[in-house]
Every structure is written in structure tokens, then in C-alpha cells.
Motif scaffolding. Structure first.
Motif, PDB file in Angstrom:
ATOM      1  N   UNK A 221       0.838  -1.210   0.000  1.00  0.00           N
ATOM      2  CA  UNK A 221       0.000   0.000   0.000  1.00  0.00           C
ATOM      3  C   UNK A 221       0.868   1.252   0.000  1.00  0.00           C
ATOM      4  N   UNK A 222       1.903   1.254   0.826  1.00  0.00           N
ATOM      5  CA  UNK A 222       2.814   2.403   0.857  1.00  0.00           C
ATOM      6  C   UNK A 222       3.520   2.589  -0.476  1.00  0.00           C
ATOM      7  N   UNK A 223       3.800   1.482  -1.162  1.00  0.00           N
ATOM      8  CA  UNK A 223       4.475   1.558  -2.458  1.00  0.00           C
ATOM      9  C   UNK A 223       3.599   2.209  -3.519  1.00  0.00           C
ATOM     10  N   UNK A 224       2.291   2.274  -3.276  1.00  0.00           N
ATOM     11  CA  UNK A 224       1.377   2.976  -4.182  1.00  0.00           C
ATOM     12  C   UNK A 224       1.192   4.422  -3.721  1.00  0.00           C
ATOM     13  N   UNK A 225       1.095   4.608  -2.413  1.00  0.00           N
ATOM     14  CA  UNK A 225       0.868   5.949  -1.859  1.00  0.00           C
ATOM     15  C   UNK A 225       2.039   6.882  -2.139  1.00  0.00           C
ATOM     16  N   UNK A 226       3.273   6.400  -1.970  1.00  0.00           N
ATOM     17  CA  UNK A 226       4.448   7.270  -2.119  1.00  0.00           C
ATOM     18  C   UNK A 226       4.574   7.863  -3.521  1.00  0.00           C
ATOM     19  N   UNK A 227       4.453   7.061  -4.613  1.00  0.00           N
ATOM     20  CA  UNK A 227       4.524   7.679  -5.950  1.00  0.00           C
ATOM     21  C   UNK A 227       3.381   8.646  -6.226  1.00  0.00           C
ATOM     22  N   UNK A 228       2.179   8.364  -5.686  1.00  0.00           N
ATOM     23  CA  UNK A 228       1.056   9.287  -5.887  1.00  0.00           C
ATOM     24  C   UNK A 228       1.357  10.626  -5.216  1.00  0.00           C
ATOM     25  N   UNK A 229       1.865  10.558  -3.967  1.00  0.00           N
ATOM     26  CA  UNK A 229       2.253  11.802  -3.294  1.00  0.00           C
ATOM     27  C   UNK A 229       3.328  12.530  -4.090  1.00  0.00           C
ATOM     28  N   UNK A 230       4.346  11.782  -4.570  1.00  0.00           N
ATOM     29  CA  UNK A 230       5.451  12.394  -5.305  1.00  0.00           C
ATOM     30  C   UNK A 230       4.965  13.065  -6.585  1.00  0.00           C
ATOM     31  N   UNK A 231       3.919  12.509  -7.202  1.00  0.00           N
ATOM     32  CA  UNK A 231       3.357  13.119  -8.416  1.00  0.00           C
ATOM     33  C   UNK A 231       2.892  14.539  -8.126  1.00  0.00           C
ATOM     34  N   UNK A 232       2.172  14.710  -7.030  1.00  0.00           N
ATOM     35  CA  UNK A 232       1.683  16.054  -6.683  1.00  0.00           C
ATOM     36  C   UNK A 232       2.840  16.967  -6.280  1.00  0.00           C
ATOM     37  N   UNK A 233       3.832  16.424  -5.578  1.00  0.00           N
ATOM     38  CA  UNK A 233       4.995  17.229  -5.203  1.00  0.00           C
ATOM     39  C   UNK A 233       5.738  17.728  -6.434  1.00  0.00           C
ATOM     40  N   UNK A 234       5.727  16.916  -7.507  1.00  0.00           N
ATOM     41  CA  UNK A 234       6.428  17.295  -8.730  1.00  0.00           C
ATOM     42  C   UNK A 234       5.610  18.221  -9.611  1.00  0.00           C
ATOM     43  N   UNK A 235       4.270  18.071  -9.587  1.00  0.00           N
ATOM     44  CA  UNK A 235       3.420  18.818 -10.519  1.00  0.00           C
ATOM     45  C   UNK A 235       2.909  20.133  -9.965  1.00  0.00           C
TER      46      UNK A 235
END
Length: 597
Positions: A221-235
Motif C-alpha cells: 500500500x505504501x508503495x502505491x501511496x508514495x509515488x502518488x504523493x510524489x506526483x503532486x509534489x512534482x506537478x
């Protein structure tokens, strides 16, 4: 040897280096001129290019570059004793790391904040630019997945840590909005810091509640949450999430290590570790190779690190308010990170050697060392966790810092709290690097694939931003979720320092073009000569003795092939640079000055 002597001597060396060598680099070598507008002013778009207060930029830059490296690297390198790591941290940071970070930041700002691959293309030609871009994409993908994997294990089924880390996101966004609306940095910082501390200290109280159950995530679950969070941090715009979050996190990072320094001064722990151990010739239980080249590969962040080139040619050059800020942000942040690495080294070597090796070796390997643990059973009982065989360095740092803090009478009964706090603190350290690294990966993808589809190069084009951010998160997120990154993680040490070599190559080229005296190029050439030889020998050693050795436990043809590809890319870039340097040395001075204008 005692810890206070090491801390005082190190701080004095770093302060003198900043005052003398940092000023020389800023005034004489780079010729920083505040009369010229920076890219943040010239290209101000309110999203990526935003003129930012020097200390906010410092906080962002420090938080982004100071990930797991200065925490874990020195701890693993303690296998060789305290002296090799201490010398490499001080010498590497002053002569190599601070220079590398300053010149990469300067080189990127001269090209309007472009990525290092674009700078390499302009300075060294299209072949070197392509090789640099390919190397950077490869390294940043591995780095993001690898760092995320460390966070995964720190936050897995750990609601306290997940809450404390997660609460920094809305707090940071609130601080960003408040600062943008009022322009009052002190008020925004004070409110943000108070809320951050509240979030940290109420963490334990939610562990056994419904919220704690909601925040107990497994690794998938964390392996899905972290990239989703990173997407917003990048965009999202840099002022809304990334900069204020990193700025606030830097309070915690620097504050914890100031507390550690104070703790060291109060109890002045002895360093029971020898200056050098029997493992300096190789065959150690933690690192297989000899002290050279492995000391310089194991300790990257804290001494010199190629990952810093991603930040220095990614987010930071688009935020610098004045050219003179490069000294504090580029040169200064690296020296502060060096001190972080030294404190991590002290935390590890303050433990008894047998206790250290029991934590960082598997039980089977530790039995072969003929050592008997000293304080580890008591520490395990106080913390409430079996500490033996918890390899990787993160637990050692938490144990070492807990050992120092609980020697202070007021804190003697708080071992479990300190241990969990440091584990969470390490996660925050790493997540801020993931924020910036993913955004830098977005810039790299836009530059690299923008050669095929031109609109992608525009950082203000929303569809391109979304596509590049999503692709960046997918690449390292897939590796994180699948776990395949474990097969290539060992490549990071060599590839990271190879990236630092590339940064120094480009820095040397820029200095040769624009400096008043050609000998100023030596500021980059001296660390480059050492690092390039070290990286190539380390890569050769790993390929020969581990990756392509069928009898080695780390045998992997894939790792061997990838290592060879990375080293070949480095050689191609070096050859292109030497050709360019010869051409520049043959050019009249007038042409050099024209080229630098």
C-alpha cells in the motif's frame, strides 16, 4: 578519542573553509554579480521559477540533498574505524562536495536553470549531452526507488511515523499559502514549526486509536501511496508544497543534530572504536572491499554526491533570488550536510564495536567474528525491540542517538520514544529528497523527450508537466512496487559518484571558459582526478569480484552489465570534455571571454 574533540575540530574546519574557500570560489572563481538578474527573476512564472528568500532556498536545498546518504553512509563506513570516514567527510566536503555543488548550481543558472544534461550539451557537445541525460535518468530512477524503499521499511505498520510524516504535507501547504498571501516569513515559519512539533509529539497518542488503524499500511500500500504523493509534489507549484515542506523539514533536520551536538557536549561520550579496524584491507562483514575505494563510494552525501547535481540543476537554480546566494545555498549547505555525516559517524562509533557489528551483520556472520556484545542486550530491553541483525544503517543511527540522549539524566527513561522519533526523523529526511528528486526527474524527462516532441521542453505547459511527472513516478514507483530495485541497489554507490564526476567535468569546463585565470579550473580538476579514478576502480572491482564472480553472494550478470554501461558513459563524457578543454586552451583569450558572455 572523545566525541567533543571531533565535533569542535570539525566545526572549526568547516567554518574556516566556508569563510575562506567559499569566499574565494564566489568572488574569484565564479565572479558572482548581484547586479544581474537571476533566472528566477527573468523567467518568473509563479510556478517553477520563483525568486525565493535565501534562507527558504537554503532550507529547501539542504532538505533535498540531505537524504539517507549522510545518515547511513558514515554508519556503514564505520566498519573501517572512525578515522577513514572522518577524514573523507572533511576533505571530500571541502575540496570536492562544496565546490561541486556551487559550480553545478552556477552552471545551471548561467543556462536559465536548465538540467545538467542540457548544460552538458551546450558546453561539451551533443554526444556528451546525450550520455549525460541517459546517465542522469538511470541514476535518478534508481535513487528515487531506493530511497523510497528505505521509507517503506521505516513506515510499514508504523502509524506514529506515518502520521508524523504525513502531517507535514498540509502544514507545508498552509505555510506556503500564508507566506504568499502575507509575505511575512517569520510568522509563517513560526506557525508552521509549532504545528510541525505538535504533529510529531501527538503521534504516539494515535497509535492505538481508529486513526492509528487507518494509518497502519503494509509495504504494498505504501508503495502505491508514495509515488502518488510524489506526483503532486512534482506537478504542483514549487511555492505551494515542495519549498515550504522542505523548509519546515530542515528545522527538524538541523534541530535534531543541534540537539545531538548539545548532547555530545553534555556527556562527552568516549569513542570506543579504534581509529582503523582489521577490515581496512577488505573482507569486512558489512562492506566487502578495502577501505579505498569503498570509503569514497559508501560515503557520498556528506562528502561529495552526484545526487546533489540533480537538485543543483533542477529546483534550486529556479529559486535563487541573487547570484551571491550561491555561496550560502550551494557551498554552505554542503558543509552543513558534512557536519550531519560526522554526527552520524559519532553516533555509530559511540557504540561498542561488538554491538555495532551485531546490529549491522547477520547473526550467522556475526558469530564468525569472535566478538561478544556489551551493551546491546540492555539497549534492546530498554527500546523494546530485538536489535541484532538489523542491517542497513538506519537502526544503528537510531540506537546510537538513543544511547547518547538517554545518558542525560532527564531522558534516561525515554529510550523507546527517542528510538521511534529518530526512525521517523530519518523518514522525513528521505522523503524531502524524494520530493525534489521526482521534480528533477520530471525536468529531465521534459528535456530528454523534448528533443522528440518540442512542446515537452516548456516547463509551463501543463499537459507536459502532468505527463512527465506521471512518467517519473511510474518508473521508480514500478521498481518500488515490484521490488526489482533490490537487484540493482548496489549500483547506486558507483553511479552516484560517477554523476558527481560528470558535475565536476561540466564545472571545470564552465570555469575554463569564464574565469579570469585558467588555473582556477584546478578547483574542479583536483577532486575530479581523485573521484574519476576511484569510481572506475570501484566499478571494476565490483564487476570482477562480485557481479561476474559466480562464487560471490552478490553474483549478478545484470548488475555487471549495467555497471559496465555506466562506466562507459562516464569515459565518453570525459573524452568529450578533454577534447573541449584542449580546444579552449588553444583559443585566444578574447574568444574565451566572448564565449563566456
Amino acid at each position: 578519542m572523545n566525541a567533543v574533540s571531533i565535533v569542535i575540530g570539525s566545526i572549526c574546519i568547516l567554518m574556516i573553509a566556508y569563510r575562506i574557500y567559499g569566499t574565494f570560489m564566489a568572488a574569484k572563481v565564479l565572479k558572482l554579480d548581484d547586479s544581474k538578474p537571476t533566472p528566477a527573476h527573468e523567467l518568473n512564472d509563479g510556478k517553477d521559477y520563483v525568486p525565493t528568500n535565501k534562507w527558504v532556498t537554503f532550507g529547501h536545498h539542504f532538505a533535498a540533498i540531505a537524504a539517507a546518504g549522510p545518515l547511513v553512509g558514515p554508519i556503514l563506513a564505520a566498519q573501517f574505524g572512525y578515522l577513514p570516514g572522518l577524514l573523507w567527510l572533511l576533505i571530500g566536503a571541502v575540496i570536492g562536495g562544496a565546490v561541486h555543488d556551487a559550480v553545478v548550481l552556477f552552471a545551471s543558472m548561467r543556462k536559465n536553470g536548465q538540467s545538467l544534461s542540457e548544460v552538458a550539451k551546450d558546453e561539451l557537445g551533443p554526444v556528451a549531452g546525450f550520455c549525460t541525460g541517459l546517465a542522469m535518468l538511470f541514476i535518478i530512477t534508481i535513487t528515487m526507488a531506493g530511497l523510497s524503499m528505505v521509507v517503506l521499511h521505516a513506515l510499514e505498520n508504523n502509524p506514529w511515523g506515518t502520521f508524523a510524516v504525513g502531517i507535514t504535507i498540509p502544514i507545508a501547504m498552509g505555510v506556503g499559502l500564508l507566506y504568499k498571501k502575507t509575505g511575512n516569513l517569520k510568522v509563517a515559519s513560526t506557525i508552521g514549526f509549532i504545528l510541525l512539533m505538535v504533529g510529531v509529539f501527538i503521534g504516539p497518542s494515535i497509535q492505538d486509536t481508529v486513526i492509528g488503524e487507518w494509518l497502519s499500511f503494509d509495504s504494498h500500500t505504501l508503495a502505491i501511496i508514495l509515488p502518488i504523493y510524489a506526483f503532486f509534489a512534482a506537478a504542483l507549484p514549487v511555492w505551494l508544497l515542495l519549498a515550504p515542506r522542505d523548509y519546515l523539514s530542515s528545522f527538524m533536520k538541523i534541530g535534531v543534530f543541534i540537539a545531538l551536538i548539545i548532547g555530545v557536549f553534555i556527556i562527552n561520550p568516549a569513542i570506543p572504536f579504534p581509529a582503523v579496524t582489521e577490515f581496512i584491507h577488505g573482507g569486512g562483514p558489512i562492506l566487502p572491499g578495502p577501505v579505498w575505494p569503498f570509503i569514497s563510494i559508501t560515503i557520498a552525501c556528506g562528502a561529495i554526491s552526484g545526487f546533489h547535481a540533480f537538485v543543483g540543476s533542477g529546483t534550486t537554480p529556479k529559486m535563487i533570488n541573487r547570484w551571491s546566494d550561491i555561496k550560502a545555498v550551494g557551498f554552505g549547505a554542503m558543509l552543513v550536510e558534512c557536519l550531519v555525516g560526522i554526527m552520524a559517524l559519532i553516533a555509530a562509533t559511540a557504540l561498542q564495536p561488538a554491538d555495532y557489528f551485531a546490529i549491522n551483520s547477520t547473526p550467522e556472520v556475526f558469530k564468525t567474528l569472535g566478538m561478544n556484545v556489551v551493551n546491546l542486550p540492555q539497549l534492546s530491553e530498554e527500546i523494546g525491540l530485538n536489535l541484532e541483525g538489523r542491517t542497513g544503517g538506519a537502526v544503528t543511527l537510531a540506537v546510537g542517538m538513543t544511547y547518547i540522549f538517554t545518558k542525560i539524566p532527564w531522558f534516561s527513561n525515554l529510550a523507546p520514544y527517542f528510538f521511534q522519533f529518530v526512525i521517523m526523523f530519518e523518514a522525513v529526511f528521505i522523503l524531502t529528497a524524494i520530493d525534489a528528486g521526482t521534480r528533477v526527474s520530471r525536468y529531465l524527462i521534459q528535456d530528454f523527450f523534448g528533443e522528440v516532441y518540442k512542446p515537452l521542453k516548456r516547463v509551463d505547459w501543463v499537459p507536459g508537466t502532468i505527463f512527465a511527472s506521471a512518467l517519473a513516478c511510474f518508473l521508480w514507483g514500478y521498481l518500488l512496487f515490484s521490488g526489482d530495485i533490490g537487484s540493482v541497489w548496489a549500483l547506486f554507490g558507483v553511479s552516484n559518484q560517477l554523476m558527481a564526476s560528470i558535475g565536476l567535468i561540466i564545472g571545470a569546463t564552465v570555469i575554463l571558459k569564464m574565469a579570469d585565470k585558467r588555473r582556477y579550473m584546478l578547483t574542479c580538476l583536483i577532486p575530479l582526478a581523485y573521484l574519476f579514478v576511484t569510481v572506475n576502480y570501484a566499478g571494476y572491482w565490483m564487476v570482477k569480484n562480485v557481479y561476474l564472480n559466480t562464487e560471490a553472494s552478490g553474483y549478478s550478470v545484470l548488475n555487471g552489465v549495467l555497471s559496465i554501461i555506466m562506466l562507459v558513459l562516464g569515459v565518453i563524457i570525459m573524452v568529450a570534455a578533454i577534447k573541449k578543454w584542449i580546444e579552449l586552451f588553444k583559443s585566444p583569450r578574447a574568444k574565451l571571454e566572448a564565449a563566456s558572455s
